[in-house]
Design a protein around this motif. Structure first.
Motif: not given
Length: 347
Positions: A129-132, A202-210
């Motif tokens: 979480e947080g900044r890159p 999209v099996l997740s809620d779509g919010t994860p970052w990649r």
């Protein structure tokens, strides 16, 4: 220059081979691979390995040291290469991605290899979480695959005697068309699903970052690592390889695919539990060190290349997640008929 590429018959290998043959036409290119996926060609008009000078078939766990004699550069791609395979074959993942990989690096230094390029992964940031995340930030690997990459990086830092220039490229998530395409990667999956079914689920809620990087840009980053000056990054360098513009939420990836493939429906499971594998990555150091080798393929172009490649193959398999284009499925098929043992050795 003599360059050895391990894992030359995988997803990245054919693209890298073509790129290095173009950039270093006089180089001797040697491939080493166990050939688990050699038969999984996707739209290739020639065998990619025809661009290599030599190909050696073998298990990285029993790597022949003499193959390193006279080698200037090792590009180490060979690995159990994703989370599902790492979960299914956790012990093998440790044996190949860590123990055999460390042994290879040690052999390379002992045999006088000048440069060692290791394909690491941004997945080692895990739940972040947080900044890159920068290279100096703490790591939170959540899977056997990610843990194996951390272990290899640590070994390369601690065991290097200073005779070999080492570059660990923490790659963003790979995507794009290849002569041996994988559909167990998020963008590739979305394009295949849109083409075969007209829908992306999209099996997740779509919010994860990649963070994403096209496989052809991975090849360009490896080219840079092969020739980089040690004044730029030191004798042992660990660097995030990708671009700051390449950080996407999963739902945004689906939207980009839908925009490039009109008529595609996007379905997001908003009730899904959160996917802990979410991380944004800071690629500023790579931009500083390798300004001429930054990713050049926009996400939309990766989508178009995938669509063209799959369409050219006549791809229409709605059940592709149970096909040989999924690396875990190929391994299980080999085991089911007795070609491979449970620890992934040819029988």
């Amino acid at each position: 220059m003599r360059i050895l590429i391990t894992g030359s018959m995988g997803y990245v290998g054919p693209i890298l081979t073509r790129h290095l043959r173009h950039k270093f036409p006089d180089a001797e290119l040697i491939g080493f691979d166990t050939a688990f996926f050699a038969h999984n060609l996707t739209g290739a008009t020639r065998l990619p390995e025809s661009l290599l000078d030599r190909v050696h078939f073998g298990d990285i766990r029993s790597f022949p040291p003499e193959l390193l004699d006279g080698v200037d550069v090792v590009v180490h791609l060979a690995a159990i290469s994703n989370d599902p395979m790492g979960k299914e074959f956790e012990g093998v993942t440790e044996a190949i991605n860590e123990k055999a990989s460390v042994a290879l690096a040690q052999m390379a230094e002992q045999r006088g290899v000048g440069r060692f390029v290791f394909a690491s992964s941004c997945s080692i940031y895990g739940a972040a979480e947080g900044r890159p995340k920068r290279e100096s930030d703490s790591l939170n690997p959540l899977t056997a695959y990610a843990r194996s990459k951390v272990a290899m990086e640590n070994a390369l830092r601690s065991s290097n005697a200073g005779n070999m220039t080492v570059t660990c490229l923490r790659f963003a998530t790979a995507c794009g068309m290849s002569d041996r395409l994988r559909l167990d990667l998020v963008l590739n999956d979305f394009v295949a699903s849109a083409l075969a079914t007209g829908e992306i689920t999209v099996l997740s809620d779509g919010t994860p970052w990649r963070p994403l990087i096209d496989v052809s840009d991975m090849a360009r980053a490896i080219e840079w690592a092969i020739g980089r000056d040690t004044d730029r990054g030191g004798r042992v360098l660990v660097v995030n390889a990708g671009s700051n513009a390449g950080n996407y939420q999963v739902r945004d990836l689906a939207d980009v695919v839908a925009a490039e493939m009109p008529g595609t429906r996007v379905s997001i499971n908003t009730a899904a539990p959160p996917d802990l594998r979410s991380y944004q990555v800071d690629f500023s150091l790579f931009a500083e060190l390798a300004p001429a080798h930054l990713p050049a393929v926009p996400l939309a172009q990766s989508v178009r290349n995938l669509y063209a490649g799959l369409n050219g193959m006549g791809f229409s398999d709605k059940e592709f997640r149970s096909s040989s284009l999924m690396r875990l499925k190929t391994l299980k098929d080999h085991i089911a008929v007795g070609r491979l043992s449970a620890d992934l050795r040819w029988q």
